[in-house]
Each structure stands twice: as C-alpha cells, then as structure tokens.
Design a protein around this motif. Structure first.
Motif, PDB file in Angstrom:
ATOM      1  N   THR A  33      -4.846   9.485   9.064  1.00 50.72           N
ATOM      2  CA  THR A  33      -5.609   9.728   7.769  1.00 50.72           C
ATOM      3  C   THR A  33      -6.704  10.827   8.096  1.00 50.72           C
ATOM      4  O   THR A  33      -7.093  11.287   8.972  1.00 50.72           O
ATOM      5  CB  THR A  33      -6.662   8.622   7.430  1.00 50.72           C
ATOM      6  OG1 THR A  33      -7.577   8.407   8.339  1.00 50.72           O
ATOM      7  CG2 THR A  33      -5.718   7.243   7.440  1.00 50.72           C
ATOM      8  N   LYS A  34      -6.987  11.631   6.958  1.00 49.42           N
ATOM      9  CA  LYS A  34      -7.967  12.738   6.962  1.00 49.42           C
ATOM     10  C   LYS A  34      -8.740  12.541   5.619  1.00 49.42           C
ATOM     11  O   LYS A  34      -8.172  12.389   4.425  1.00 49.42           O
ATOM     12  CB  LYS A  34      -7.221  13.880   6.932  1.00 49.42           C
ATOM     13  CG  LYS A  34      -8.365  15.233   7.244  1.00 49.42           C
ATOM     14  CD  LYS A  34      -8.885  15.275   8.403  1.00 49.42           C
ATOM     15  CE  LYS A  34      -9.797  16.309   8.872  1.00 49.42           C
ATOM     16  NZ  LYS A  34      -8.981  17.654   8.847  1.00 49.42           N
ATOM     17  N   ALA A  36     -10.003   9.990   4.613  1.00 45.72           N
ATOM     18  CA  ALA A  36     -10.037   8.595   4.113  1.00 45.72           C
ATOM     19  C   ALA A  36      -8.578   8.382   3.282  1.00 45.72           C
ATOM     20  O   ALA A  36      -8.429   7.280   2.596  1.00 45.72           O
ATOM     21  CB  ALA A  36     -11.059   7.868   3.507  1.00 45.72           C
ATOM     22  N   GLU A  37      -7.718   9.463   3.252  1.00 43.44           N
ATOM     23  CA  GLU A  37      -6.312   9.486   2.893  1.00 43.44           C
ATOM     24  C   GLU A  37      -5.371   9.493   3.924  1.00 43.44           C
ATOM     25  O   GLU A  37      -5.389  10.184   4.632  1.00 43.44           O
ATOM     26  CB  GLU A  37      -6.090  10.698   1.753  1.00 43.44           C
ATOM     27  CG  GLU A  37      -7.031  10.721   0.603  1.00 43.44           C
ATOM     28  CD  GLU A  37      -7.333   9.384  -0.398  1.00 43.44           C
ATOM     29  OE1 GLU A  37      -6.226   8.836  -0.356  1.00 43.44           O
ATOM     30  OE2 GLU A  37      -8.350   8.914  -0.797  1.00 43.44           O
ATOM     31  N   VAL A  38      -4.135   8.962   3.410  1.00 39.85           N
ATOM     32  CA  VAL A  38      -3.151   8.900   4.604  1.00 39.85           C
ATOM     33  C   VAL A  38      -2.240  10.173   4.316  1.00 39.85           C
ATOM     34  O   VAL A  38      -2.020  10.627   3.411  1.00 39.85           O
ATOM     35  CB  VAL A  38      -2.221   7.525   4.092  1.00 39.85           C
ATOM     36  CG1 VAL A  38      -1.032   7.764   5.076  1.00 39.85           C
ATOM     37  CG2 VAL A  38      -2.963   6.219   3.985  1.00 39.85           C
ATOM     38  N   VAL A  39      -2.096  10.720   5.382  1.00 39.48           N
ATOM     39  CA  VAL A  39      -1.322  11.696   5.562  1.00 39.48           C
ATOM     40  C   VAL A  39       0.078  11.585   6.159  1.00 39.48           C
ATOM     41  O   VAL A  39       1.079  12.292   6.178  1.00 39.48           O
ATOM     42  CB  VAL A  39      -1.857  12.908   6.411  1.00 39.48           C
ATOM     43  CG1 VAL A  39      -3.401  13.359   5.761  1.00 39.48           C
ATOM     44  CG2 VAL A  39      -2.205  12.807   7.769  1.00 39.48           C
ATOM     45  N   SER A  41       2.328   7.815   8.182  1.00 35.73           N
ATOM     46  CA  SER A  41       2.230   6.287   8.499  1.00 35.73           C
ATOM     47  C   SER A  41       3.400   6.045   9.266  1.00 35.73           C
ATOM     48  O   SER A  41       4.427   6.525   9.058  1.00 35.73           O
ATOM     49  CB  SER A  41       1.790   5.608   7.312  1.00 35.73           C
ATOM     50  OG  SER A  41       2.872   5.339   6.166  1.00 35.73           O
ATOM     51  N   LEU A 173      -5.693   1.001   6.642  1.00 34.57           N
ATOM     52  CA  LEU A 173      -6.402   2.131   5.692  1.00 34.57           C
ATOM     53  C   LEU A 173      -7.728   1.520   5.618  1.00 34.57           C
ATOM     54  O   LEU A 173      -8.790   2.418   5.451  1.00 34.57           O
ATOM     55  CB  LEU A 173      -5.493   2.322   4.608  1.00 34.57           C
ATOM     56  CG  LEU A 173      -6.228   3.259   3.691  1.00 34.57           C
ATOM     57  CD1 LEU A 173      -6.431   4.803   4.267  1.00 34.57           C
ATOM     58  CD2 LEU A 173      -5.557   3.389   2.374  1.00 34.57           C
ATOM     59  N   ARG A 177     -11.508   3.284   6.157  1.00 31.43           N
ATOM     60  CA  ARG A 177     -12.338   3.747   5.096  1.00 31.43           C
ATOM     61  C   ARG A 177     -13.587   3.125   5.409  1.00 31.43           C
ATOM     62  O   ARG A 177     -14.644   3.504   5.025  1.00 31.43           O
ATOM     63  CB  ARG A 177     -11.637   3.066   3.717  1.00 31.43           C
ATOM     64  CG  ARG A 177     -10.590   4.145   3.026  1.00 31.43           C
ATOM     65  CD  ARG A 177     -10.007   3.716   2.224  1.00 31.43           C
ATOM     66  NE  ARG A 177      -9.126   4.857   1.673  1.00 31.43           N
ATOM     67  CZ  ARG A 177      -8.115   4.690   0.655  1.00 31.43           C
ATOM     68  NH1 ARG A 177      -7.872   3.478  -0.085  1.00 31.43           N
ATOM     69  NH2 ARG A 177      -7.547   5.788   0.107  1.00 31.43           N
TER      70      ARG A 177
END
Length: 233
Positions: A33-34, A36-39, A41, A173, A177
């Motif tokens: 994540t960067k 708080a968003e998934v880049v 998985s 996730l 967060r």
C-alpha cells in the motif's frame, strides 16, 4: 514525511483456530500500500491438512471441503508467505499486522512444522522486522479507552471503513489504514523511526502482558501465564 506515508505492507492470516502454536493457515494476504491504497497484493488459500472447525469456518467462510479441493499444500503457502515478508524486510519496508504476535507466531509455527527456514534466518543475520502492530500501538497511546480492541472496533474508533471483515485481504488493508490513522492522530508515533517504534512495541506488549497476567491471577487464576514476547513467539 513519516513512515506512515511511505510503502507499507499489510499482512493477515485466517486460520483454523486461536492458538498460534497449534492452528494452521487457511487463507493469507500480503498487500502493498501507499497512502492507504493497494498498489499490489498476493492472496493464498491453503489446505491446512487438518479439519477446519465449524466455528472457524463460520468466521472466515472457508470450509474443510473447499480448502481440500481448492487449497494449495500448506508447506508451499507458508514458504511463499515467509519469502514475501522477508523480501520486504530485506529492503527496510515495514510489515503491518493487527495483533502481529498472533499472525507472525503462527507463521513461524507453520515453518517449523514443515521443516522450512525460520523467519529469523531469512535475512542474513538481520532482525525480523520492522513490524508495525496497530493493536499494540493503540493500547499504548490510548490505554484507558473503554471498549473492545478488535480490528472492527478500532476501525470504528479511527473512522476507518472495514469492508469484508475476516477476509484476509480486507483485514490486511484495514490494519494498514488503522496504523496510518494512529500516526495521524498521534504525531509522536508518526515521527518515531521504524526500528525505534519496533522496540517500543516490544516493550509495550511486554508491559501489557505482565499487567494482564497480574489481573488474571487476582481473579483467581493463580497459574495464569501470559506470553509477553512480540512479534514472534
């Protein structure tokens, strides 16, 4: 810019039970994540090699029949997860896990069970980590807040929407967060270096365990022992 704004690796296991020494991996997720968003998985479904109790299946939704039919061998899954985590640690990227002492200890037990290289030996003598455990940090920075400290409850406290609780990817996730939200609410956490924060969590978890053990013994459980080792027992 603090660690919470950099690359963070969320990690979660769903398992056959609540004892990390005896329970087995059923599903797992590692999410990069960067902000708080998934880049990126990775997700795993394992055949644990033992029956999945009905109460565990009711939580994460994976039955023994599905795991046996669709899951990969447990040894392969444990090896791949360990390799992925060690790869991130080798370049200094933190792994975020809610109640890390459970997930990492269970993974360590699986590696031992299958005769695989321990986490502690995968980094050419380097320490296992850094690890960020929002469960341990939240208890330290807001010690007297009443209420439960489950991931769902702590997400509500910090205004985090947790979609699909007890699905490994969602929980991984959610842990990231919450970790970011704690850092934003408590600047001293955001400003602490990752290895210093890691050492703080070792101390905080040990202090919590000692206090909880004393409380249990005051309640009449004279032989109660609470393991204060963090992040890997």
């Amino acid at each position: 810019m603090g660690w919470h704004e950099e690359l963070l690796i969320g990690f979660d296991l769903e398992t056959t039970g609540t004892d990390p020494a005896e329970s087995r991996i059923v599903t797992a997720a590692v999410v990069e994540t960067k902000g708080a968003e998934v880049v990126a998985s990775r997700h795993w479904l394992a055949d644990p090699g033992v029956p999945i109790p009905a109460e565990a299946a009711a939580i994460h939704g994976i039955t023994s029949e599905r795991a046996a039919a669709q899951g990969r061998p447990a040894a392969e899954v444990a090896e791949e997860i360990a390799a992925v985590l060690a790869g991130h640690w080798s370049v200094g990227v933190p792994v975020v896990a809610y109640n890390a002492a459970f997930d990492l200890s269970l993974l360590a037990a699986e590696l031992r069970r299958h005769g695989l290289t321990p986490l502690s030996e995968r980094l050419s003598g380097a320490r296992t980590g850094p690890v960020v455990d929002p469960y341990t940090i939240d208890r330290a920075v807001d010690r007297y807040r009443k209420g439960r400290r489950t991931l769902e409850a702590v997400c509500r406290e910090y205004g985090i929407v947790l979609d699909g609780a007890h699905e490994a990817g969602a929980d991984a996730l959610g842990a990231v967060r919450v970790a970011r939200a704690i850092a934003l609410r408590h600047p001293r956490i955001a400003e602490t270096g990752l290895w210093e924060l890691h050492r703080d969590q070792v101390r905080w978890y040990g202090e919590w365990a000692a206090g909880y053990q004393k409380w249990l013994r005051r309640q009449g459980q004279e032989d109660a022992v609470v393991d204060g080792t963090w992040p890997v027992r």
